[in-house]
Design a protein around this motif. Structure first.
Motif, PDB file in Angstrom:
ATOM      1  N   LYS A  18       0.820  -1.210   0.000  1.00  0.00           N
ATOM      2  CA  LYS A  18       0.000   0.000   0.000  1.00  0.00           C
ATOM      3  C   LYS A  18       0.854   1.260   0.000  1.00  0.00           C
ATOM      4  N   LYS A  21       2.278   1.773  -3.450  1.00  0.00           N
ATOM      5  CA  LYS A  21       1.211   2.238  -4.341  1.00  0.00           C
ATOM      6  C   LYS A  21       0.928   3.721  -4.103  1.00  0.00           C
ATOM      7  N   GLU A  22       0.831   4.131  -2.826  1.00  0.00           N
ATOM      8  CA  GLU A  22       0.588   5.536  -2.500  1.00  0.00           C
ATOM      9  C   GLU A  22       1.745   6.417  -2.966  1.00  0.00           C
ATOM     10  N   GLU A  25       1.334   6.849  -6.729  1.00  0.00           N
ATOM     11  CA  GLU A  25       0.183   7.690  -7.070  1.00  0.00           C
ATOM     12  C   GLU A  25       0.392   9.151  -6.682  1.00  0.00           C
ATOM     13  N   ASN A  26       1.382   9.413  -5.821  1.00  0.00           N
ATOM     14  CA  ASN A  26       1.650  10.775  -5.361  1.00  0.00           C
ATOM     15  C   ASN A  26       3.012  11.281  -5.836  1.00  0.00           C
ATOM     16  N   LEU A  88       2.040   9.999   3.953  1.00  0.00           N
ATOM     17  CA  LEU A  88       1.442   8.830   3.307  1.00  0.00           C
ATOM     18  C   LEU A  88       1.685   7.558   4.114  1.00  0.00           C
ATOM     19  N   GLN A  91      -0.657   7.530   6.994  1.00  0.00           N
ATOM     20  CA  GLN A  91      -2.024   7.250   6.570  1.00  0.00           C
ATOM     21  C   GLN A  91      -2.229   5.751   6.349  1.00  0.00           C
ATOM     22  N   VAL A  92      -1.249   5.106   5.754  1.00  0.00           N
ATOM     23  CA  VAL A  92      -1.365   3.674   5.459  1.00  0.00           C
ATOM     24  C   VAL A  92      -1.156   2.828   6.709  1.00  0.00           C
TER      25      VAL A  92
END
Length: 117
Positions: A18, A21-22, A25-26, A88, A91-92
């Motif tokens: 995750k 992936k984050e 995506e960022n 991030l 958050q994950v």
């Protein structure tokens, strides 16, 4: 602008996937992931059976807890991307102060070559 190496050691593969992936995506690129082994796994191995101190530590630890491998993520980031990456990760992964969640730290980098801006 300063540059830092972000090092993240996670105990759960799902969280590592995750986070990566984050990052992607960022617009945080260039992270490297390696499989790693924590000290608890090494101490629980048969290689340390003859060392009394490690035997005591092994008994103090939860022997039913099968330790899996860890995942170490590291990347070199500027101040802005470092702040974003740390946010991030939190958050994950939530609170990294929880047992068996992982650890995140940074190291100042004096020189970098080969990093694409």
């Amino acid at each position: 602008m300063s540059v830092h190496m972000l090092v993240l050691v996670l105990t759960h593969k799902e969280n590592m996937n995750k986070v990566i992936k984050e990052f992607a995506e960022n617009d945080i690129h260039g992270a490297t992931v390696i499989d790693s082994t924590g000290m608890a796994s090494v101490i629980n191995s048969e290689d340390f059976e003859d060392v009394p101190m490690f035997g005591i530590l092994r008994h103090m630890m939860d022997s039913d807890d099968e330790r899996e491998k860890n995942y170490t993520v590291f990347t070199v980031l500027d101040d802005e991307d470092l702040s974003k990456a740390k946010k991030l990760v939190k958050q994950v992964c939530g609170n990294l102060n929880e047992p068996n969640s992982g650890i995140m730290f940074t190291i100042p980098v004096d020189s970098v070559e080969g990093v694409v801006e």
